[in-house]
Design an enzyme around this catalytic site. Structure first.
Site, PDB file in Angstrom:
ATOM      1  N   ARG A 130     -11.658  -2.159 -27.813  1.00  0.00           N
ATOM      2  CA  ARG A 130     -13.102  -2.349 -27.736  1.00  0.00           C
ATOM      3  C   ARG A 130     -13.438  -3.813 -27.487  1.00  0.00           C
ATOM      4  O   ARG A 130     -12.651  -4.712 -27.787  1.00  0.00           O
ATOM      5  CB  ARG A 130     -13.813  -1.815 -28.966  1.00  0.00           C
ATOM      6  CG  ARG A 130     -13.372  -2.362 -30.298  1.00  0.00           C
ATOM      7  CD  ARG A 130     -14.300  -1.900 -31.430  1.00  0.00           C
ATOM      8  NE  ARG A 130     -14.516  -0.464 -31.449  1.00  0.00           N
ATOM      9  CZ  ARG A 130     -15.724   0.126 -31.587  1.00  0.00           C
ATOM     10  NH1 ARG A 130     -16.803  -0.600 -31.717  1.00  0.00           N
ATOM     11  NH2 ARG A 130     -15.836   1.417 -31.629  1.00  0.00           N
ATOM     12  N   GLU A 144     -23.234   8.562 -29.412  1.00  0.00           N
ATOM     13  CA  GLU A 144     -23.949   9.252 -30.476  1.00  0.00           C
ATOM     14  C   GLU A 144     -25.342   8.624 -30.476  1.00  0.00           C
ATOM     15  O   GLU A 144     -25.448   7.400 -30.531  1.00  0.00           O
ATOM     16  CB  GLU A 144     -23.286   8.971 -31.826  1.00  0.00           C
ATOM     17  CG  GLU A 144     -21.898   9.536 -31.964  1.00  0.00           C
ATOM     18  CD  GLU A 144     -21.234   9.053 -33.254  1.00  0.00           C
ATOM     19  OE1 GLU A 144     -21.505   9.632 -34.311  1.00  0.00           O
ATOM     20  OE2 GLU A 144     -20.474   8.074 -33.192  1.00  0.00           O
ATOM     21  N   LYS A 182     -23.182  -0.615 -34.426  1.00  0.00           N
ATOM     22  CA  LYS A 182     -24.573  -0.154 -34.480  1.00  0.00           C
ATOM     23  C   LYS A 182     -25.115  -0.222 -35.900  1.00  0.00           C
ATOM     24  O   LYS A 182     -26.287  -0.498 -36.109  1.00  0.00           O
ATOM     25  CB  LYS A 182     -24.651   1.288 -33.974  1.00  0.00           C
ATOM     26  CG  LYS A 182     -24.777   1.384 -32.474  1.00  0.00           C
ATOM     27  CD  LYS A 182     -24.951   2.810 -32.029  1.00  0.00           C
ATOM     28  CE  LYS A 182     -23.634   3.542 -32.021  1.00  0.00           C
ATOM     29  NZ  LYS A 182     -23.653   4.859 -31.417  1.00  0.00           N
TER      30      LYS A 182
HETATM   31  P1  ATP Z   1     -20.399   1.403 -33.010  1.00  0.00           P
HETATM   32  O1  ATP Z   1     -19.046   1.230 -33.605  1.00  0.00           O
HETATM   33  O2  ATP Z   1     -20.967   0.184 -32.409  1.00  0.00           O
HETATM   34  O3  ATP Z   1     -21.363   2.052 -33.914  1.00  0.00           O
HETATM   35  P2  ATP Z   1     -19.656   3.809 -31.722  1.00  0.00           P
HETATM   36  O4  ATP Z   1     -18.272   3.777 -31.195  1.00  0.00           O
HETATM   37  O5  ATP Z   1     -19.900   4.576 -32.937  1.00  0.00           O
HETATM   38  O6  ATP Z   1     -20.187   2.351 -31.759  1.00  0.00           O
HETATM   39  P3  ATP Z   1     -20.655   5.645 -29.814  1.00  0.00           P
HETATM   40  O7  ATP Z   1     -22.059   5.993 -29.539  1.00  0.00           O
HETATM   41  O8  ATP Z   1     -19.802   6.651 -30.468  1.00  0.00           O
HETATM   42  O9  ATP Z   1     -20.665   4.325 -30.639  1.00  0.00           O
HETATM   43  O10 ATP Z   1     -19.948   5.090 -28.507  1.00  0.00           O
HETATM   44  C1  ATP Z   1     -19.949   5.710 -27.263  1.00  0.00           C
HETATM   45  C2  ATP Z   1     -18.754   5.221 -26.507  1.00  0.00           C
HETATM   46  O11 ATP Z   1     -18.747   3.799 -26.407  1.00  0.00           O
HETATM   47  C3  ATP Z   1     -17.470   5.592 -27.200  1.00  0.00           C
HETATM   48  O12 ATP Z   1     -16.600   6.160 -26.260  1.00  0.00           O
HETATM   49  C4  ATP Z   1     -16.949   4.318 -27.750  1.00  0.00           C
HETATM   50  O13 ATP Z   1     -15.550   4.314 -27.793  1.00  0.00           O
HETATM   51  C5  ATP Z   1     -17.508   3.270 -26.787  1.00  0.00           C
HETATM   52  N1  ATP Z   1     -17.681   1.981 -27.445  1.00  0.00           N
HETATM   53  C6  ATP Z   1     -18.357   1.724 -28.577  1.00  0.00           C
HETATM   54  N2  ATP Z   1     -18.261   0.422 -28.918  1.00  0.00           N
HETATM   55  C7  ATP Z   1     -17.507  -0.178 -27.957  1.00  0.00           C
HETATM   56  C8  ATP Z   1     -17.032  -1.509 -27.745  1.00  0.00           C
HETATM   57  N3  ATP Z   1     -17.327  -2.507 -28.571  1.00  0.00           N
HETATM   58  N4  ATP Z   1     -16.281  -1.745 -26.646  1.00  0.00           N
HETATM   59  C9  ATP Z   1     -15.992  -0.757 -25.788  1.00  0.00           C
HETATM   60  N5  ATP Z   1     -16.382   0.507 -25.934  1.00  0.00           N
HETATM   61  C10 ATP Z   1     -17.130   0.818 -27.009  1.00  0.00           C
HETATM   62 MG    MG Z   2     -18.906   6.643 -32.686  1.00  0.00          MG
END
Ligand code: ATP
Ligand code: MG
Length: 577
Positions: free
Chosen positions: A278, A52, A288
């Site tokens: 994760r 995102e 984020k």
């Molecule tokens: P955050 O929780 O940090 O805001 P998010 O999951 O909302 O991250 P996205 O932009 O939706 O961020 O993530 C894109 C991809 O990265 C998704 O498939 C998500 O599952 C993966 N991802 C995000 N954080 C991690 C992490 N700490 N370890 C592994 N994969 C991750």
């Molecule tokens: Mg997300």
């Protein structure tokens, strides 16, 4: 014992000859191997990385990128980069650009497969229409609070919305008018009609569309209704023909909804969703939302502050893409959440740079040394090897003259036992040069601080010369005062004092207030004149440093890591050498 851990280095896939089945300790690959063998998806592998665009990528995303692009590469499949840009309020083109740059920098290529969920807004809308026509969605007028209240809890079933049994015609009409902008923001939503008593809260008539008048960074003001992430994400996967939708564990409970949606509309799919744990890293936060707070509230210098766990922060700090990929490989994938010690990430970059970074001399806290028996106007050009680990890196020239600088803490007036550096009457070797002896200590009269040393050198002891092989215990780094360049050096420490800052009620309570130290009178050898931004060096005895790419007007170095391998120490303490 530390809570942080790292799984054993993941091994290559091992072929079990008895079954000719390929097994590996990477459970994602095991699932894919099975699909390859059974011919599911016709032997096709198509993954995607779906960020995102609401912030910069962090090292957790690097793990996801590595898994998705890595699997596509390994199985000769494809991997898309798709922005799940369904929430214009939080999104920005700045984030899109940074994400593209970071994925490329890590060494991955989406070729011509750059997609945006917003490109599918029309199709997604039509999927909404299809659901309504099938009696599987309805327009609901409960407000957000009521929707939540009616949803029930894990122990109590939900209550059906009074709008749930509207006719298909009425729903079609209302959905169309939502799109046309006839209704106020938040006054209506489109909801799936599934099961208000489902044990899975995600299946209790989730919201699919909301009315929200905000300008989208790509579609402008064309839309005033936007799909929810849980609607757009699985359907975007299906539109793109994704075969393996790899995501983090929190989406496990969303999988039934995703499968329900994809099989309820006219699209191929669903892909196989595979969830993994994760990445959590000690001494930092990874969401984020929290990283954004650090930026917006001024705790750091921006998303690419070298202390941030963002890819852009690590890049500016001096991490190599190779070391980050190596880290991602070695931590492996698991089904259970755990925390990786940040010392392991540092270990990976140290290992990489040990072979690649040229070694140079830099004095961070200079102390003047005058070599009294060395001629005033003489300059010798000495040969200095660039990296004993990689002899092919050759050598460079270093000037030596009467006045040099050494590190302040390489001299002690009253040395304790086992201090083999300089002290009154003692001898040390200056690396690549001569043995010198401390004859006299000059102090500031008012403060008593040592400000200069008077030494003599032994002309018979020049490094590399085959004269007298006299040995001394200490070898110091130094620079020639007349030739050295002035530089700023930034020494970084962890952003948080606690291993797990999220444990505290407010994560910001654990911020390390001493995470940045700037040394502004450092001296580096003249060889570094014109060093390119982003280039990396080992400063002998001090650590690995990178020319800060954001300070082009003067020489500024970021310390990437010290030479001390804390990870090896942790390993030793845990008994697994
Ligand atoms: P955050 O929780 O940090 O805001 P998010 O999951 O909302 O991250 P996205 O932009 O939706 O961020 O993530 C894109 C991809 O990265 C998704 O498939 C998500 O599952 C993966 N991802 C995000 N954080 C991690 C992490 N700490 N370890 C592994 N994969 C991750
Ligand atoms: Mg997300």
């Amino acid at each position: 014992m530390s809570k942080s851990e790292v799984p054993e280095k993941s091994k290559e896939g091992v072929r079990d000859m008895s079954t000719t089945k390929t097994t590996s300790n990477n459970f994602i690959k095991n699932i894919i191997n099975e699909h390859m063998e059974t011919g599911k998806y016709g032997g096709r592998i198509h993954t995607r990385f779906p960020p995102e665009p609401n912030g910069y990528l962090h090292i957790g995303h690097a793990k996801s990128i590595y898994i998705n692009f890595g699997i596509a590469e390994e199985y000769k499949g494809l991997c898309n980069l798709r922005f799940d840009d369904t929430n214009p309020i939080k999104e920005d083109v700045e984030f899109i650009e940074s994400i593209k740059e970071d994925v490329k920098w890590l060494g991955f290529d989406w070729e011509d497969r750059l997609y945006y969920a917003s490109d599918y807004f029309e199709r997604l809308y039509q999927f909404g229409v299809q659901l309504i026509e099938a009696g599987k969605a309805y327009v609901c007028e409960l407000n957000q609070e009521k929707v939540k209240e009616y949803r029930g809890t894990l122990t109590e079933p939900g209550k059906e919305s009074p709008y749930r049994n509207r006719s298909v015609e009425e729903n079609l009409d209302l959905f169309e008018r939502m799109r046309q902008g006839e209704f106020a923001d938040g006054s209506k939503v489109l909801r799936a009609k599934i099961d208000m008593s489902s044990g899975n809260l995600n299946m209790r008539d989730p919201v699919l569309y909301r009315i929200q008048r905000s300008t989208h960074h790509r579609t402008g003001d064309k839309w005033c209704i936007y799909p929810m992430y849980d609607f757009a994400h699985p359907l975007s996967d299906a539109i793109e023909g994704i075969t393996h939708s790899i995501c983090t564990l929190e989406f496990e409970d969303h999988r039934p909804l995703y499968e329900w949606l994809v099989s309820s509309v006219n699209v191929e799919g669903p892909p196989q969703q595979i969830e993994f744990a994760r990445l959590n890293l000690s001494h930092t936060v990874m969401s984020k939302r929290k990283l954004r707070q650090l930026v917006e509230e001024g705790y750091v210098d921006g998303w690419n502050d070298p202390r941030m766990p963002t890819i852009s922060g690590l890049r500016r700090r001096g991490y190599t893409p190779e070391s980050i990929r190596d880290f991602c490989e070695r931590i492996g994938v698991a089904k259970a959440n755990s925390m990786v010690n940040i010392a392991f990430l540092e270990h990976c970059v140290r290992e990489d740079l040990n072979k690649r970074a040229p070694r140079v001399m830099a004095v961070l806290r200079p102390l003047k040394v005058v070599i009294e028996n060395y001629p005033e106007d003489k300059v010798e050009i000495l040969d200095a090897e660039n990296n004993p680990e990689s002899p092919e890196m050759g050598s460079r020239k270093m000037p030596f003259s009467r006045v040099v600088n050494i590190e302040q803490d390489d001299f002690l007036e009253e040395p304790p036992k086992k201090f083999f550096r300089l002290a009154p009457g003692r001898e040390v070797r200056l690396k690549h040069a001569y043995i010198i002896k401390c004859e006299k200590v000059i102090k500031d009269e008012s403060t008593g601080e040592v400000i200069e040393l008077r030494c003599t050198y032994d002309p018979e002891t020049r490094s590399g010369a085959s004269t007298v092989g006299r040995k001394v215990k200490g070898t110091l780094h130094w620079v020639s005062a007349e030739h050295a360049l002035r530089a700023d050096v930034r020494i970084y420490d962890h952003l948080f004092t606690k291993e797990n800052p999220d444990e505290a009620h407010d994560f910001k309570a654990n911020i390390n207030t001493d995470s940045l130290e700037t040394l502004d009178s450092c001296l580096v050898e003249p060889h570094l004149e014109g060093a390119k931004p982003g280039s990396r060096y080992q400063f002998l005895r001090q650590g690995y440093f990178c020319v800060d790419p954001d300070s082009s007007d003067q020489l500024v170095f970021n310390r990437i890591v010290s030479l001390k391998d804390t990870w090896a120490k942790i390993q030793k303490a845990q008994g697994n050498k």
